[in-house]
Structure formats: C-alpha cells, structure tokens
Design a protein around this motif. Structure first.
Motif: not given
Length: 305
Positions: A79, A82-83, A108, A112, A142, A146, A181
């Motif tokens: 996560g 990914g961010v 994105e 991921k 993620f 977020e 997501h």
C-alpha cells in the motif's frame, strides 16, 4: 489443567468492534472538542474496512500459504509503495487535460500491480485465488493510506477545522472501498498469478489487457462526477445564468440539482457492477484452471509385474 484456547477473531467481530470504537471516538471528539483525538478518528475510519478485509482474507486462503505476516506486508508495504509511487509519477507525468483521470487510473493500477509482484515475488506456490486476495490486500492498503490523506484534507476548510467534513469523507470512502482499489487490484492479482511460474511472473497479453480494462474502470470512476455534470447540462438544455450585482453567476436549477447526483451514482453503480462481475468470473474460473493434484500409487505386495 490446560488453558482454554483463545477465540480466533472473525472479520465480523473486528469490523463491528472497529466501527463501535470509531463512533465512540467521533462522539467524544464532538462532545469534548478535543482536537487531539482527530488523528484517532482519521486512523480508525480510514483503516476500518481495509483491516476487516485482511482478517477475512486470512480465513479464506486457497492454499494455506497466506500467513498473517504475508498479508500484513502486502497491505502495508504494498500500500505504501503504491501511494508513494503513484504520487511521484502523477506529479511528473500528469497535467490538467481530458485524459487526466485515465492517466491517474493507468499510473495507480500499474504501480499497485508492480508493488504486488515485488512483495510476493518469493511466494513458492502462486494460486490464482491467493493472487486475488493478495491483490485486494495491496489495493485496500493503498485505499487506507489514501483515505487518511483525503480525510485530513477535508478537515481543513476556509471556516476552520470541520469534523463533519472529515466524518463524511471517511463514511463515503469506507462504503465505496470494497468496489474501488481493493476490487481493481484483486482482478489484476488473479490474472498476474494465473500467468506465473514457480519462481517468476510473466507479462502476458491477458495481463496487459486486464491492466488496460481495470485502468479504464478506475479512470471512469474518478471522472464520474465531471461526466454527470456534463450529462446534466446536455439533458437540461445547458447552463443557467443568474444576474447578480457582481455580474452573472452560474447557478443550477432545481431540476439540475436533482438530476446530477442521480447520474453520478448510477454511473458509479454501473462501474461497480462491471468490476464485481469481472471479479466473480475470475474467481470461479480459478478452480477450472487449477492444476490437478499429484497422487502417488504404491503397488501392493504380491501384485503381478
């Protein structure tokens, strides 16, 4: 005397306990006006649904190889990677345009997918269903980080701190998390693991097609508010201008104000149905594509030959 076995936490218990703690924290924050509790509200609200899923996933593994440590690493490490990766790439590659939302989706979902491949690269047996669960874990991680950012952003308004805006943001994102997501990366995880061997992942045409499809769903999801606004203007004959002392103000009519959210939520529901349907197809086909189990036949003593 033996000690009684500890009750294994279930996803329902984790979810309901977390929800009760979040509601209690919001109530105490409102009642005491203690801003020191705001980080607790943000963390509980942002991580409630994602953590509940991880607990559920640990009890529905296809092979028994999804250990708590592996699920934790895919959730947190995947996560965060990914961010961070998406933030860097979006700041350098994207500019305001018609293709902005599609670009966000491509970046994105690609980040991921790469994060999932990195975290699970040493996994010996790559079951398709386990890939879907681990992909969802990365996606929910993620989404959790977020959502925490969106909640903090909503807190600060021109009129000061707004706990109501924070709570509204967390409620909305929490309810939509399972069809966002987590859903999209679960699909990619299944396709990735389907095309894998024991020691490596393979980039196939099916994986690239799945990445394009999931990115399109993601882009449409993010763009749905703008699409709904434009659809409302088309269906109601365009913008309405109201004269004011400062000039002309664009103000939606009652008809437009009622139609726009209907179009937006209908569009989101349609995208969610497509994604869930795709996920179900991938999940059910995993059994048909699973390799047969090996069986060993030991000849009986005295048998001929």
């Amino acid at each position: 005397m033996t000690q009684p076995a500890l009750r294994r936490p279930t996803w329902r218990r984790v979810g309901l306990t977390g929800l009760a703690l979040w509601v209690a924290t919001v109530a105490v924050t409102v009642g005491t006006a203690n801003t020191n509790l705001i980080p607790t509200v943000v963390l509980l609200g942002s991580f409630l649904v994602p953590v509940t899923f991880v607990v559920w996933a640990g009890q529905h593994t296809d092979t028994g190889e999804l250990t708590p440590a592996l699920l934790f690493s895919t959730f947190v490490v995947g996560g965060v990677i990914g961010v961070l990766g998406a933030s860097v790439l979006e700041s350098f590659l994207l500019r305001p345009s018609w293709w902005l939302f599609l670009g966000v989706g491509v970046i994105e979902e690609t980040v991921k997918l790469l994060a999932l491949a990195f975290v699970t690269r040493r996994l010996a047996h790559k079951s398709v269903r386990d890939g879907m669960i681990l992909g969802a874990s990365v996606g929910f991680g993620f989404a959790a980080f977020e959502s925490a950012g969106y909640a903090l952003t909503a807190l600060f308004t021109t009129e000061g701190l707004s706990l109501a805006a924070l709570v509204k943001t967390e409620l909305l994102r929490g309810l939509l998390a399972p069809v966002g997501h987590g859903l999209w990366t679960a699909i990619l995880g299944g396709v990735l693991f389907r095309a894998s061997s024991r020691h490596r992942f393979t980039v196939t045409g099916r994986l690239l097609a799945a990445l394009v499809g999931v990115s399109l769903l993601h882009g449409l999801w993010d763009a749905m508010h703008s699409i709904a606004v434009r659809g409302t203007l088309v269906l109601t004959g365009g913008e309405r201008y109201t004269p004011t002392a400062e000039g002309w103000l664009v103000r939606p009519s009652a008809e437009q104000a009622a139609l726009m959210p209907v179009l937006e939520w209908a569009g989101l529901a349609l995208i969610a149905l497509v994604g869930v349907g795709w996920l179900i197809i991938e999940w059910r086909s995993a059994r048909r594509d699973a390799p047969p189990r090996l069986s060993w036949h030991v000849p009986l003593r005295g048998a001929a030959g």
